[in-house]
Write a protein that holds these residues in place. Structure first.
Motif, PDB file in Angstrom:
ATOM      1  N   LYS A   6       0.842  -1.199   0.000  1.00  0.00           N
ATOM      2  CA  LYS A   6       0.000   0.000   0.000  1.00  0.00           C
ATOM      3  C   LYS A   6       0.876   1.246   0.000  1.00  0.00           C
ATOM      4  CE  LYS A   6      -3.776   2.145   2.660  1.00  0.00           C
ATOM      5  NZ  LYS A   6      -3.098   3.316   3.264  1.00  0.00           N
ATOM      6  N   MET A   7       1.945   1.234   0.792  1.00  0.00           N
ATOM      7  CA  MET A   7       2.854   2.372   0.842  1.00  0.00           C
ATOM      8  C   MET A   7       3.499   2.629  -0.515  1.00  0.00           C
ATOM      9  SD  MET A   7       4.491   4.803   2.512  1.00  0.00           S
ATOM     10  CE  MET A   7       4.301   4.482   4.265  1.00  0.00           C
ATOM     11  N   ILE A   8       3.984   1.581  -1.162  1.00  0.00           N
ATOM     12  CA  ILE A   8       4.613   1.728  -2.484  1.00  0.00           C
ATOM     13  C   ILE A   8       3.612   2.284  -3.487  1.00  0.00           C
ATOM     14  CG2 ILE A   8       5.612   0.431  -4.412  1.00  0.00           C
ATOM     15  CD1 ILE A   8       6.880  -1.420  -2.317  1.00  0.00           C
ATOM     16  N   ARG A   9       2.393   1.782  -3.438  1.00  0.00           N
ATOM     17  CA  ARG A   9       1.362   2.253  -4.362  1.00  0.00           C
ATOM     18  C   ARG A   9       1.042   3.730  -4.130  1.00  0.00           C
ATOM     19  NH1 ARG A   9      -2.092  -1.085  -3.004  1.00  0.00           N
ATOM     20  NH2 ARG A   9      -3.452   0.182  -1.667  1.00  0.00           N
ATOM     21  N   GLU A  10       0.942   4.139  -2.873  1.00  0.00           N
ATOM     22  CA  GLU A  10       0.611   5.533  -2.569  1.00  0.00           C
ATOM     23  C   GLU A  10       1.741   6.482  -2.948  1.00  0.00           C
ATOM     24  OE1 GLU A  10      -0.580   5.568   1.519  1.00  0.00           O
ATOM     25  OE2 GLU A  10      -2.592   4.791   1.068  1.00  0.00           O
ATOM     26  N   MET A  95       5.614   7.665  11.716  1.00  0.00           N
ATOM     27  CA  MET A  95       6.885   7.970  11.076  1.00  0.00           C
ATOM     28  C   MET A  95       6.787   7.820   9.559  1.00  0.00           C
ATOM     29  SD  MET A  95       9.420   9.001  12.911  1.00  0.00           S
ATOM     30  CE  MET A  95       9.698   9.296  14.648  1.00  0.00           C
ATOM     31  N   GLN A  96       6.004   6.849   9.107  1.00  0.00           N
ATOM     32  CA  GLN A  96       5.850   6.652   7.665  1.00  0.00           C
ATOM     33  C   GLN A  96       5.118   7.825   7.022  1.00  0.00           C
ATOM     34  OE1 GLN A  96       5.303   4.128   9.941  1.00  0.00           O
ATOM     35  NE2 GLN A  96       7.299   3.228   9.463  1.00  0.00           N
ATOM     36  N   GLN A  97       4.132   8.376   7.717  1.00  0.00           N
ATOM     37  CA  GLN A  97       3.426   9.549   7.187  1.00  0.00           C
ATOM     38  C   GLN A  97       4.327  10.779   7.170  1.00  0.00           C
ATOM     39  OE1 GLN A  97       0.141   9.129  10.077  1.00  0.00           O
ATOM     40  NE2 GLN A  97      -1.267   9.273   8.329  1.00  0.00           N
ATOM     41  N   ILE A  98       5.098  10.965   8.243  1.00  0.00           N
ATOM     42  CA  ILE A  98       5.990  12.121   8.340  1.00  0.00           C
ATOM     43  C   ILE A  98       6.978  12.153   7.182  1.00  0.00           C
ATOM     44  CG2 ILE A  98       7.899  13.117   9.695  1.00  0.00           C
ATOM     45  CD1 ILE A  98       6.416  12.057  12.209  1.00  0.00           C
ATOM     46  N   THR A  99       7.487  10.974   6.818  1.00  0.00           N
ATOM     47  CA  THR A  99       8.560  10.894   5.819  1.00  0.00           C
ATOM     48  C   THR A  99       8.055  10.555   4.422  1.00  0.00           C
ATOM     49  OG1 THR A  99       8.928   8.578   6.454  1.00  0.00           O
ATOM     50  CG2 THR A  99      10.278  10.256   7.539  1.00  0.00           C
ATOM     51  N   PHE A 100       6.759  10.380   4.289  1.00  0.00           N
ATOM     52  CA  PHE A 100       6.178  10.052   2.976  1.00  0.00           C
ATOM     53  C   PHE A 100       6.639  11.008   1.882  1.00  0.00           C
ATOM     54  CE2 PHE A 100       2.757  10.505  -0.153  1.00  0.00           C
ATOM     55  CZ  PHE A 100       2.539   9.194  -0.542  1.00  0.00           C
ATOM     56  N   PRO A 101       6.606  12.336   2.120  1.00  0.00           N
ATOM     57  CA  PRO A 101       7.017  13.264   1.050  1.00  0.00           C
ATOM     58  C   PRO A 101       8.462  13.075   0.581  1.00  0.00           C
ATOM     59  CG  PRO A 101       5.802  14.432   2.749  1.00  0.00           C
ATOM     60  CD  PRO A 101       6.113  13.068   3.289  1.00  0.00           C
ATOM     61  N   VAL A 102       9.355  12.638   1.472  1.00  0.00           N
ATOM     62  CA  VAL A 102      10.758  12.472   1.070  1.00  0.00           C
ATOM     63  C   VAL A 102      10.878  11.380   0.017  1.00  0.00           C
ATOM     64  CG1 VAL A 102      13.086  11.918   1.865  1.00  0.00           C
ATOM     65  CG2 VAL A 102      11.570  13.291   3.312  1.00  0.00           C
ATOM     66  N   ARG A 103      10.133  10.312   0.183  1.00  0.00           N
ATOM     67  CA  ARG A 103      10.163   9.245  -0.810  1.00  0.00           C
ATOM     68  C   ARG A 103       9.511   9.680  -2.111  1.00  0.00           C
ATOM     69  NH1 ARG A 103       9.431   4.510   3.692  1.00  0.00           N
ATOM     70  NH2 ARG A 103      11.568   3.690   3.530  1.00  0.00           N
ATOM     71  N   VAL A 104       8.499  10.526  -2.022  1.00  0.00           N
ATOM     72  CA  VAL A 104       7.902  11.097  -3.237  1.00  0.00           C
ATOM     73  C   VAL A 104       8.929  11.965  -3.957  1.00  0.00           C
ATOM     74  CG1 VAL A 104       6.126  12.671  -4.107  1.00  0.00           C
ATOM     75  CG2 VAL A 104       5.542  10.973  -2.359  1.00  0.00           C
ATOM     76  N   GLY A 148       9.619  -1.886  10.286  1.00  0.00           N
ATOM     77  CA  GLY A 148       8.615  -2.537   9.452  1.00  0.00           C
ATOM     78  C   GLY A 148       9.239  -3.080   8.182  1.00  0.00           C
ATOM     79  N   PRO A 149       8.418  -3.528   7.245  1.00  0.00           N
ATOM     80  CA  PRO A 149       8.955  -4.078   5.996  1.00  0.00           C
ATOM     81  C   PRO A 149       9.798  -3.049   5.253  1.00  0.00           C
ATOM     82  CG  PRO A 149       6.609  -4.562   6.213  1.00  0.00           C
ATOM     83  CD  PRO A 149       6.947  -3.601   7.301  1.00  0.00           C
ATOM     84  N   ASN A 150      10.946  -3.486   4.727  1.00  0.00           N
ATOM     85  CA  ASN A 150      11.817  -2.569   3.993  1.00  0.00           C
ATOM     86  C   ASN A 150      11.281  -2.326   2.592  1.00  0.00           C
ATOM     87  OD1 ASN A 150      14.293  -1.014   3.748  1.00  0.00           O
ATOM     88  ND2 ASN A 150      14.926  -2.566   2.259  1.00  0.00           N
ATOM     89  N   LEU A 151      11.376  -1.088   2.134  1.00  0.00           N
ATOM     90  CA  LEU A 151      11.030  -0.757   0.750  1.00  0.00           C
ATOM     91  C   LEU A 151      12.296  -0.913  -0.083  1.00  0.00           C
ATOM     92  CD1 LEU A 151       8.563   0.328   2.280  1.00  0.00           C
ATOM     93  CD2 LEU A 151       8.510   2.263   0.703  1.00  0.00           C
ATOM     94  N   ASP A 152      12.496  -2.123  -0.603  1.00  0.00           N
ATOM     95  CA  ASP A 152      13.754  -2.473  -1.271  1.00  0.00           C
ATOM     96  C   ASP A 152      14.053  -1.590  -2.476  1.00  0.00           C
ATOM     97  OD1 ASP A 152      14.136  -4.570   0.542  1.00  0.00           O
ATOM     98  OD2 ASP A 152      12.926  -5.932  -0.670  1.00  0.00           O
ATOM     99  N   ASP A 153      13.014  -1.079  -3.136  1.00  0.00           N
ATOM    100  CA  ASP A 153      13.233  -0.241  -4.320  1.00  0.00           C
ATOM    101  C   ASP A 153      13.865   1.099  -3.950  1.00  0.00           C
ATOM    102  OD1 ASP A 153      12.167  -2.218  -5.863  1.00  0.00           O
ATOM    103  OD2 ASP A 153      10.194  -1.274  -6.095  1.00  0.00           O
TER     104      ASP A 153
END
Length: 280
Positions: A6-10, A95-104, A148-153
């Motif tokens: 879900k995180m990768i998709r978002e 923490m995932q929400q806080i840092t979401f924009p950095v991955r974007v 949590g699960p690593n986002l390998d990409d």
């Protein structure tokens, strides 16, 4: 634990939404502006402007002095993406929400992240109104955005943090501060959860463990940026002096006022660093 797929998709949906509207705008540098430090946008030739509430899956800034906009424009002719306002753990975000924009930002092609914050100093050699380039950090938030699960990409399971803040960028910041005759400290930033300010005993503890300044942000973004291979340069505006034996109450209004007073120097310094980074 968050849902990895879900995180990768978002992240993809948010970055695709932005890329469609950015067109051929291509920025390698992003800037996150902290408390009372939003006026850098006055020097930005804005080409695109997006309220966070319109970007798919973006959190919303709930702190009054954080405007909550993503700007795309040119700073001295250099294309940059600017987050005018960030998100904090004390707002109730994960923490995932806080840092979401950095991955974007990473998915949009960003290679360099300049981040700023307001902080209190525990180093007795520092004074409010001064700037500090972050040399290293201590995470006392009690959480980590990589749990949590690593986002390998985006990056490895166990990213190295021996140079969390890029040494070449720190050297550039020091050179530009000297050229511009802007006093610049260099030290360790410690992040705590907040939102309350610290007790006298906590300030003593922070100094004992090697902190120079303390704040409530920046570290999560740095961790995720480094995980994704983004080079980071951090700046702190020292807004209050946190010396246990001479501690006095401080208000949010006072903190923002000091940050605003230091803003011209920070704007000049960040602009100069962006110009140098663009040539790397």
């Amino acid at each position: 634990m968050f849902d990895r797929d879900k995180m990768i998709r978002e992240i993809a949906e948010a970055s695709d939404w932005l890329q469609e509207r950015l067109g051929d705008f291509d920025a390698r540098v992003a800037i996150i502006l902290g408390t009372g430090l939003g006026a850098l946008v006055k020097d930005l030739e804005i080409q695109h402007e997006f309220d966070y509430e319109h970007i798919p899956h973006f959190p919303l800034s709930t702190v009054e002095c954080h405007q909550g906009r993503l700007l795309a424009g040119r700073l001295r002719g250099i294309p940059v993406l600017v987050m005018q306002g960030r998100f904090h753990y004390y707002e109730g975000y994960s923490m995932q929400q806080i840092t979401f924009p950095v991955r974007v930002l990473k998915r949009l092609g960003v290679d360099y992240l300049l981040v700023s914050n307001a902080c209190g100093c525990v180093n007795p050699q520092y004074r409010k109104g001064e700037l500090m380039v972050i040399e290293d950090h201590v995470n006392l938030l009690g959480d980590n955005p990589l749990i949590g699960p690593n986002l390998d990409d985006f990056g490895p399971r166990f990213p190295d943090m021996s140079a969390a803040y890029d040494r070449e960028l720190i050297a550039i910041a020091e050179e530009e501060a000297l050229r511009l005759r802007i006093p610049l400290q260099k030290g360790v930033y410690t992040a705590v959860a907040g939102p309350n300010l610290e007790t006298r005993a906590e300030y003593r503890f922070l100094r004992i463990i090697g902190s120079d300044v303390v704040g409530m942000s920046t570290v999560p973004e740095c961790i995720i940026a480094r995980h994704a291979g983004i080079r980071v340069c951090g700046f702190s505006v020292i807004t209050d002096e946190c010396f246990p034996e001479a501690l006095v109450p401080v208000s949010e209004e006072e903190i923002v006022a000091v940050a605003n007073g230091a803003e011209p120097h920070l704007t000049s310094l960040v602009t100069a660093v962006v110009s140098r980074v663009a040539a790397l």
